[in-house]
Every structure is written in C-alpha cells, then in structure tokens.
Design an enzyme around this catalytic site. Structure first.
Site, PDB file in Angstrom:
ATOM      1  N   ARG A 172      23.549  33.339  91.181  1.00 32.80           N
ATOM      2  CA  ARG A 172      22.421  32.466  90.676  1.00 32.80           C
ATOM      3  C   ARG A 172      21.018  33.147  90.957  1.00 32.80           C
ATOM      4  O   ARG A 172      20.131  33.084  89.886  1.00 32.80           O
ATOM      5  CB  ARG A 172      22.424  31.145  91.661  1.00 32.80           C
ATOM      6  CG  ARG A 172      21.047  30.246  91.222  1.00 32.80           C
ATOM      7  CD  ARG A 172      21.232  29.022  92.112  1.00 32.80           C
ATOM      8  NE  ARG A 172      20.306  27.842  91.850  1.00 32.80           N
ATOM      9  CZ  ARG A 172      20.334  26.928  90.852  1.00 32.80           C
ATOM     10  NH1 ARG A 172      21.563  27.042  90.339  1.00 32.80           N
ATOM     11  NH2 ARG A 172      19.328  26.228  90.557  1.00 32.80           N
ATOM     12  N   HIS A 205      40.172  56.030 102.867  1.00 31.05           N
ATOM     13  CA  HIS A 205      39.055  56.328 103.673  1.00 31.05           C
ATOM     14  C   HIS A 205      37.864  56.729 102.742  1.00 31.05           C
ATOM     15  O   HIS A 205      37.786  57.546 101.721  1.00 31.05           O
ATOM     16  CB  HIS A 205      39.311  57.628 104.368  1.00 31.05           C
ATOM     17  CG  HIS A 205      38.463  57.935 105.510  1.00 31.05           C
ATOM     18  ND1 HIS A 205      37.038  58.424 105.258  1.00 31.05           N
ATOM     19  CD2 HIS A 205      38.436  57.876 106.903  1.00 31.05           C
ATOM     20  CE1 HIS A 205      36.418  58.452 106.541  1.00 31.05           C
ATOM     21  NE2 HIS A 205      37.369  58.320 107.486  1.00 31.05           N
ATOM     22  N   THR A 252      31.720  64.685 111.100  1.00 36.01           N
ATOM     23  CA  THR A 252      32.649  63.416 111.187  1.00 36.01           C
ATOM     24  C   THR A 252      31.894  62.429 110.105  1.00 36.01           C
ATOM     25  O   THR A 252      30.822  62.717 109.402  1.00 36.01           O
ATOM     26  CB  THR A 252      32.219  63.033 112.507  1.00 36.01           C
ATOM     27  OG1 THR A 252      33.319  61.833 112.469  1.00 36.01           O
ATOM     28  CG2 THR A 252      31.065  62.565 112.897  1.00 36.01           C
ATOM     29  N   HIS A 294      -1.215  18.862 117.590  1.00 36.73           N
ATOM     30  CA  HIS A 294       0.081  17.878 117.978  1.00 36.73           C
ATOM     31  C   HIS A 294       0.200  16.860 117.115  1.00 36.73           C
ATOM     32  O   HIS A 294       0.377  15.559 117.198  1.00 36.73           O
ATOM     33  CB  HIS A 294      -0.091  17.156 119.654  1.00 36.73           C
ATOM     34  CG  HIS A 294      -0.570  18.377 120.430  1.00 36.73           C
ATOM     35  ND1 HIS A 294       0.547  18.820 121.117  1.00 36.73           N
ATOM     36  CD2 HIS A 294      -1.888  18.751 120.894  1.00 36.73           C
ATOM     37  CE1 HIS A 294      -0.206  19.829 122.351  1.00 36.73           C
ATOM     38  NE2 HIS A 294      -1.437  19.694 121.972  1.00 36.73           N
ATOM     39  N   GLN A 313      29.081  59.951 118.789  1.00 27.85           N
ATOM     40  CA  GLN A 313      29.684  60.129 117.487  1.00 27.85           C
ATOM     41  C   GLN A 313      28.613  59.342 116.650  1.00 27.85           C
ATOM     42  O   GLN A 313      28.343  59.855 115.283  1.00 27.85           O
ATOM     43  CB  GLN A 313      31.003  59.420 117.362  1.00 27.85           C
ATOM     44  CG  GLN A 313      31.498  59.745 115.688  1.00 27.85           C
ATOM     45  CD  GLN A 313      32.927  59.273 115.504  1.00 27.85           C
ATOM     46  OE1 GLN A 313      33.156  58.375 114.911  1.00 27.85           O
ATOM     47  NE2 GLN A 313      34.005  60.105 116.114  1.00 27.85           N
ATOM     48  N   SER A 341      12.063  15.458  89.940  1.00 26.44           N
ATOM     49  CA  SER A 341      13.164  14.662  90.472  1.00 26.44           C
ATOM     50  C   SER A 341      14.181  14.300  89.165  1.00 26.44           C
ATOM     51  O   SER A 341      13.430  13.795  88.053  1.00 26.44           O
ATOM     52  CB  SER A 341      12.368  13.391  91.000  1.00 26.44           C
ATOM     53  OG  SER A 341      13.446  12.648  91.334  1.00 26.44           O
ATOM     54  N   SER A 342      15.291  14.172  89.444  1.00 21.20           N
ATOM     55  CA  SER A 342      16.296  13.838  88.178  1.00 21.20           C
ATOM     56  C   SER A 342      16.076  12.090  87.769  1.00 21.20           C
ATOM     57  O   SER A 342      16.430  11.753  86.967  1.00 21.20           O
ATOM     58  CB  SER A 342      17.596  13.947  88.869  1.00 21.20           C
ATOM     59  OG  SER A 342      17.895  13.052  89.927  1.00 21.20           O
ATOM     60  N   VAL A 397       6.608  15.999  91.649  1.00 21.04           N
ATOM     61  CA  VAL A 397       6.556  17.493  91.613  1.00 21.04           C
ATOM     62  C   VAL A 397       7.073  18.096  92.690  1.00 21.04           C
ATOM     63  O   VAL A 397       6.461  17.999  93.835  1.00 21.04           O
ATOM     64  CB  VAL A 397       5.322  18.093  91.159  1.00 21.04           C
ATOM     65  CG1 VAL A 397       5.606  19.773  90.986  1.00 21.04           C
ATOM     66  CG2 VAL A 397       5.228  17.540  89.965  1.00 21.04           C
ATOM     67  N   ARG A 457      32.374  55.593 120.398  1.00 24.58           N
ATOM     68  CA  ARG A 457      32.593  55.122 118.909  1.00 24.58           C
ATOM     69  C   ARG A 457      33.333  53.921 118.808  1.00 24.58           C
ATOM     70  O   ARG A 457      34.454  53.857 119.323  1.00 24.58           O
ATOM     71  CB  ARG A 457      32.935  56.222 117.880  1.00 24.58           C
ATOM     72  CG  ARG A 457      33.146  55.770 116.707  1.00 24.58           C
ATOM     73  CD  ARG A 457      32.136  55.470 115.689  1.00 24.58           C
ATOM     74  NE  ARG A 457      32.489  55.287 114.380  1.00 24.58           N
ATOM     75  CZ  ARG A 457      31.907  54.459 113.504  1.00 24.58           C
ATOM     76  NH1 ARG A 457      31.232  53.475 114.186  1.00 24.58           N
ATOM     77  NH2 ARG A 457      31.920  54.349 112.415  1.00 24.58           N
TER      78      ARG A 457
END
Length: 474
Positions: free
Chosen positions: A30, A106, A136, A185, A261, A309-310, A316, A349
């Site tokens: 989406r 790999h 490596t 608050h 590693q 809104s449907s 809005v 590792r």
C-alpha cells in the site's frame, strides 16, 4: 483456502505478486510510493550490490598496494571494467545471484562467484584467487551494511526529516505572535503563543538531527576473528592493519581497528536509538496536533474529492497524524529491537545480528512513511484564530498567577495589604469562572501602587504571554 498446482500459481498468483495488494507488508504494498526511495539502499538487492562493491574495491585495493608478489596496480580501463560490475548491477544480476545462492546456500559466496565469473571477460582471470582474499563473510557484510545504512540515512531519511522539521519551524515563525491558552495537566494555564509551542518541538527535533548528522559509520576488514591471521600467514611483510584502515576509510567509513569476527555494531545501536528518539518526539507532536484539532485550534483544509467519514459527511478526520503515530510506534519497535540485539554477540560470532539486520529497512521505512504523513498533514492545517481567542477570553482566571506575583513584588517594595497573595487568588479563582469585570474589580480593591495596578488592569489573557514570541528564534 484452495490449493493450486505449480502451473496454476505460475500463471495466476505468482505472476501478479508485484501487485501492491498482494504484498505481505504495507511498506512494499500500500505504501510503496512513500518508501520506495529506501529500496536503493536497504533492500536485499541493494545489499548484494553493496557486497559486490566492497569485493570489487578490495580487489582493486590489494592490487594497488601490491600486497602479494606478482601484483601490479590495475590500469584505468581494468579498474573501470571492474567498477562496471557494480554500476551495471541490475535485475538480471539479482536473479543470477539467487540461482548461485540456491547452490552455495551462502549469499556472500554467491557474490564471490558472481565477480569471479566476470574477470575472464575483463582479461583478469588470473586474479580470480584475489576475489574475497583473506576475507570472512562479515568483512564484506559489515561494510556493505554500513554503506547502505549511511546512504539511506544521508540521502533519504535525513532530507525527509529535515523537511518536516522545517515545516514545523516555518509554522512556528508564522504563528510566533498568535496567543494560545496553555494546558498543563490538561487544565487551563498561563498563556503562550502557538509559535512558541511549535518552536519547542522544532528545536527538540533539530537536536536529534544534529546528533544523527554527526553519526559515524564504522567498518572493519580483518579476517575470521579479527586477528589478520590469514593475511599475515600469506604475506607476513605487509602492514595489514594499514591496508585495512586505508581501505575502510577509502569507502568513506570510519575504521574500527579492534573487533571479533563481526564489527561490533555499536554505531548502529547509537544511530537507531537517536532515530527512535526523533520518532518519539515527532509522535508527541502528532498527538498534540491531533488534540488541538479536536478542540478546534487547528482547522483541516478539505481535500477535493476526499471522504472524511464513510457515514458522517461533516467530518475531516486527522488521519495523517494518526497514521504517523502508528508508523512511528512500529519504527521504534523495530529500531529498539535492533539496538538491543546488535550490541551483543556470543563469543566471537553468532548469527543473530545477521537475521536482525535484514529488518533495518523496515525500521527506517515506517519512520519515512510517518514523515510523509506528517508533511501532508501539516500542509492541510489552518490556524483557527477565533477559537484560540475565544478560549483565552473564557479563562481570565489564568491571570491569577500574574496578580499574586505582582502582589509579592509589591510586598517586597513595602506596599501594605499584600499579605497571603496566593491564598487570596486561590479563593477568587479555584473552581470559579472569573470574567474580565470580576478580575478588574478584584485588582482595584487590592491597594496596589498606581503603576502596578495600571499594568494589571491593562493585562488580558491574550496579552499574558511574556516573551514567548521572542523565544521562537531559538
């Protein structure tokens, strides 16, 4: 759910997997248009391209430094040919790597073969043993990830984030002098200006962007356990630490001289924590804007043809800020997980970091999507000055702070009758609505000095904002 044969899937389901409605996740479905810029840096294809880039540059670097007998710097044409393997990396390259990986099981070994297969066409077949020399997999992976994350942050995420912060900053400047009732608050409190409150958010976000802009992107290339053991055994006279440093820095990264590693990933944890903190500040901004919309301080500019809104046509909905909230939360969840996972490794590792890092794009994707929504939401906001003024005009009791503070100052100056200022204002205002006439009547009966009384009689909630407008420039 019905079952399909392979033939049926090939002609129906699999053929349409590119459709956004069939994507497993919304970032690739989406919301693909908003997150697509990250694909060039944080997708699996981008990771493989960056792996090829690292391997090619390592081969070029080894030749340039003549680390082995018989090696000479490559010609400009040979270097250009090798680098075309990277610049011409495309969908067919991705498919070829996938086929090779199906055999090798790999991913990095598949990249090694991918490059090696192209050397003969460049007249460099003799250099095939130099591909992935003394490396490596993590030597390649850590550098490839660092390049991808660096470029995603610098080329995509930071520009988007800076754009949103600039929008907030511009709105703050425009509304620097617009009085607004504060709510501490949730209750009416000393007025401020809308611009000053927006500027607070802008400055908080700017600080995080400054931190992210200074982020180091570390890398290493030092062998199976970070000791250069294979390097030194093959070429004991070479200063391999210097070779490593110049190579990593040549990629535009910061060299990490001491690792196991894996490169320790601490820089990633630092970056993701900073981005998550930015997300949370922006989330706070979204909830505040949503709340201001709900009490009418902001009006949303209707988009032609859009449905709010449907069933309720008058509405809005503040969907941009709500969408942003959700995606900022998702982004933080992924980034927090990455930050905590990547700083740990069993002994020299384990593979948890490899699995975790495949989700980097998801963390940034949700944040980028949120930024897109906030940017759109801000463009659809209009300030309802009338609502702001009406709220101020019905809350004259907020001047109680000013009056009792002036009374304290008067008492220090020796004016009689200024006892218990807080308690007297508390009796007047707590639990009561006080209008302009009642407040002025109270002030006139205090016995203030002429100058102090005049200041308070001229004071209104709308004018009681201190130096708020001046603070916007910070």
């Amino acid at each position: 759910m019905p079952e399909y044969s392979d033939a049926q899937l090939t002609s129906t389901g699999r053929a349409s997997l590119a459709s956004s409605s069939l994507a497993l996740g919304p970032l690739d479905g989406r919301y693909r248009p908003q997150t697509a810029p990250l694909v060039d840096y944080l997708s699996e294809a981008a990771l493989n391209r960056d792996r090829v880039h690292v391997e090619v540059e390592w081969l070029i670097h080894l030749c340039e430094k003549r680390v082995l007998p018989g090696l000479e710097p490559l010609t400009e044409d040979q270097v250009a040919g090798l680098r075309r393997i990277v610049t011409e990396f495309d969908e067919s390259s991705v498919a070829e790597l996938a086929e090779t990986e199906a055999v090798t099981v790999h991913d990095v070994k598949a990249v090694e073969y991918f490059i090696g297969d192209r050397l003969e066409g460049l007249g460099l077949a003799r250099l095939r043993p130099l591909v992935h020399f003394a490396c490596t997999s993590e030597d390649i992976n850590n550098l490839a990830y660092a390049l991808g994350v660096r470029d995603a942050v610098q080329q995509v995420w930071l520009p988007a984030a800076r754009g949103v912060v600039e929008q907030i900053r511009e709105l703050a400047t425009a509304q620097a002098d617009t009085p607004m009732l504060s709510r501490t608050h949730g209750q009416p409190a000393t007025p401020t200006t809308l611009g000053k409150e927006l500027a607070v958010t802008a400055r908080r976000l700017e600080r995080q962007l400054e931190r992210i802009g200074r982020q180091e992107f570390l890398g290493k290339i030092n062998g199976a356990t970070g000791t250069y053991a294979a390097h030194v055994t093959a070429a004991p006279a070479v200063d391999w630490q210097e070779i490593s440093r110049t190579f990593v820095e040549g990629l535009g990264l910061t060299w990490n001289p001491l690792t196991t590693q894996i490169e320790s990933h601490d820089w990633q944890a630092e970056l993701y924590a900073d981005v998550a903190r930015f997300n949370r500040i922006l989330h706070n901004f979204c909830t505040d804007v949503w709340s201001y919309i709900s009490i009418g301080y902001f009006k949303q500019i209707p988009v032609a043809g859009a449905t709010g809104s449907s069933t309720m046509p008058h509405k809005v909905n503040p969907i941009r800020f709500e969408n942003a909230e959700a995606n900022l939360e998702l982004s933080c969840a992924v980034l927090d997980s990455l930050a905590s996972t990547l700083v740990t490794s069993r002994w020299q590792r384990d593979l948890t970091d490899s699995s975790a890092q495949r989700n980097i794009g998801i963390g940034f994707g949700h944040s980028l999507l949120a930024l897109s929504n906030v940017a759109k939401g801000l463009r659809q906001l209009d300030v309802n000055v009338e609502a702001l003024r009406a709220d101020l005009d019905t809350n004259w009791e907020v001047l109680g702070e000013a009056i009792q503070t002036v009374m304290r100052a008067e008492a220090i100056a020796g004016v009689a009758g200024m006892e218990n200022p807080y308690e007297r204002l508390k009796e007047l205002t707590r639990g009561h609505r006080v209008d302009a006439a009642r407040m002025q009547e109270f002030v006139k009966g205090l016995g203030l000095s002429e100058a102090a009384e005049r200041r308070l009689l001229e004071l209104t909630p709308e004018g009681y904002t201190g130096v708020a407008s001046q603070l916007v420039g910070h």
